[in-house]
Design a protein around this motif. Structure first.
Motif, mmCIF file in Angstrom:
data_model
loop_
_atom_site.group_PDB
_atom_site.id
_atom_site.type_symbol
_atom_site.label_atom_id
_atom_site.label_comp_id
_atom_site.label_asym_id
_atom_site.label_seq_id
_atom_site.Cartn_x
_atom_site.Cartn_y
_atom_site.Cartn_z
ATOM 1 N N GLY A 1 0.797 -1.231 0.000
ATOM 2 C CA GLY A 1 0.000 0.000 0.000
ATOM 3 C C GLY A 1 0.821 1.267 0.000
ATOM 4 N N TYR A 2 2.166 1.157 0.123
ATOM 5 C CA TYR A 2 3.017 2.344 0.123
ATOM 6 C C TYR A 2 2.962 2.999 -1.255
ATOM 7 N N ARG A 3 2.448 4.218 -1.322
ATOM 8 C CA ARG A 3 2.205 4.905 -2.599
ATOM 9 C C ARG A 3 1.422 4.021 -3.571
ATOM 10 N N GLY A 4 0.650 3.093 -3.008
ATOM 11 C CA GLY A 4 -0.188 2.229 -3.835
ATOM 12 C C GLY A 4 0.464 0.920 -4.254
ATOM 13 N N PHE A 5 1.677 0.613 -3.741
ATOM 14 C CA PHE A 5 2.337 -0.648 -4.136
ATOM 15 C C PHE A 5 1.453 -1.829 -3.718
ATOM 16 N N PRO A 6 1.236 -2.801 -4.652
ATOM 17 C CA PRO A 6 0.206 -3.816 -4.426
ATOM 18 C C PRO A 6 0.651 -5.082 -3.700
ATOM 19 N N TRP B 1 5.978 0.616 -11.984
ATOM 20 C CA TRP B 1 6.715 0.228 -10.780
ATOM 21 C C TRP B 1 8.111 -0.287 -11.106
ATOM 22 N N ASP C 1 4.175 -1.001 -16.124
ATOM 23 C CA ASP C 1 3.413 -1.145 -14.868
ATOM 24 C C ASP C 1 3.641 0.042 -13.924
#
Ligand code: MG
Length: 248
Positions: free
Chosen positions: A60-65, A219, A217
């Motif tokens: 969830g860090y900056r939206g990391f899944p 990322w 992606d």
């Protein structure tokens, strides 16, 4: 924003977070073999971290899944775990952040999958040793750039590329905080190192050039020339004597 100096209580929480992080790495290393998927590795890490009353810092860090970053071969950092099956001859860089009672520990390792080439083993070894060259400079009388310069000096004779656009960082209250720590030679001295500073030093080393690009992606950071890359990171505490590596 200045560099945050941790008190004894905060250091104690970081020790616990960092120990869980180190144990998660040990656990994953037992599971890294041909046939396992990066998503399975992330799920194992997530379960283990949560079973220790901690949280994966990156989820969830900056939206990391996902719970970990899993970067294979030419992927440098921030690879997103998923359905990719590891093959013998791959190398995989695993980056894990653990948050315990709001304090973080952060560490990364590059691991061989099955049998790898001599050149790729050399890349992994040089990357790890460059971290330790940097850590030797983590004493109170030194400046931040002494760490950067030591890593650069160590890697240069091998002819590998040192990633410049991504840096090490302070770690503790946040998973990324000041100061930024470049892994290449710096003219600017940067802040003086002081006891109670906690730094994530994390050289990312490419077989080819230092040039990188980003996948669609948004990322995954990859080498521009497609050559393999390795990553090695620990959370380091500056003391009034030898530095303490909290995530080993
Ligand atoms: Mg990290």
């Amino acid at each position: 924003m200045g560099v945050f100096i941790k008190n004894d209580e905060q250091i104690s929480l970081m020790r616990t977070a960092s120990k869980i992080c180190a144990r998660t790495h040990e656990l994953l290393q037992k599971h890294i073999k041909p046939g396992v998927t990066t998503g399975e590795l992330s799920a194992i890490a997530e379960d283990f971290i949560q079973s220790n009353d901690a949280k994966p810092s990156f989820l969830g860090y900056r939206g990391f899944p996902a719970a970990i970053c899993a970067s294979v071969n030419n992927e440098v950092i921030h690879g997103v775990p998923g359905l990719r099956k590891l093959l013998s001859g791959d190398i995989i860089s695993i980056d894990i952040g653990v948050c315990f009672k709001r304090f973080h520990g952060d560490a990364a390792r590059t691991i061989a999958v099955g049998t790898i080439s001599e050149m790729h083993q050399k890349l992994i070894d040089v990357t790890e040793q460059s971290f330790f060259a940097g850590v030797k400079c983590c004493t109170e009388s030194n400046r931040l750039h002494d760490i950067s310069n030591a890593i650069d000096d160590y890697v240069k004779p091998f002819g590998f590329g040192i990633v410049q656009e991504w840096c090490g960082h302070g770690v503790g209250r946040q998973v990324h905080e000041d100061p930024q720590i470049p892994h290449t030679r710096q003219e600017k001295r940067g802040p003086r190192l002081r006891r109670g500073m906690t730094l994530a030093i994390e050289p990312m080393i490419n077989i080819g050039t230092y040039d990188i690009s980003m996948l669609d992606d948004t990322w995954t950071v990859v080498t521009r020339d497609g050559e393999y890359s390795a990553h090695y990171e620990n959370t380091v505490l500056i003391t009034d004597g030898e530095p303490e590596i909290l995530t080993l």
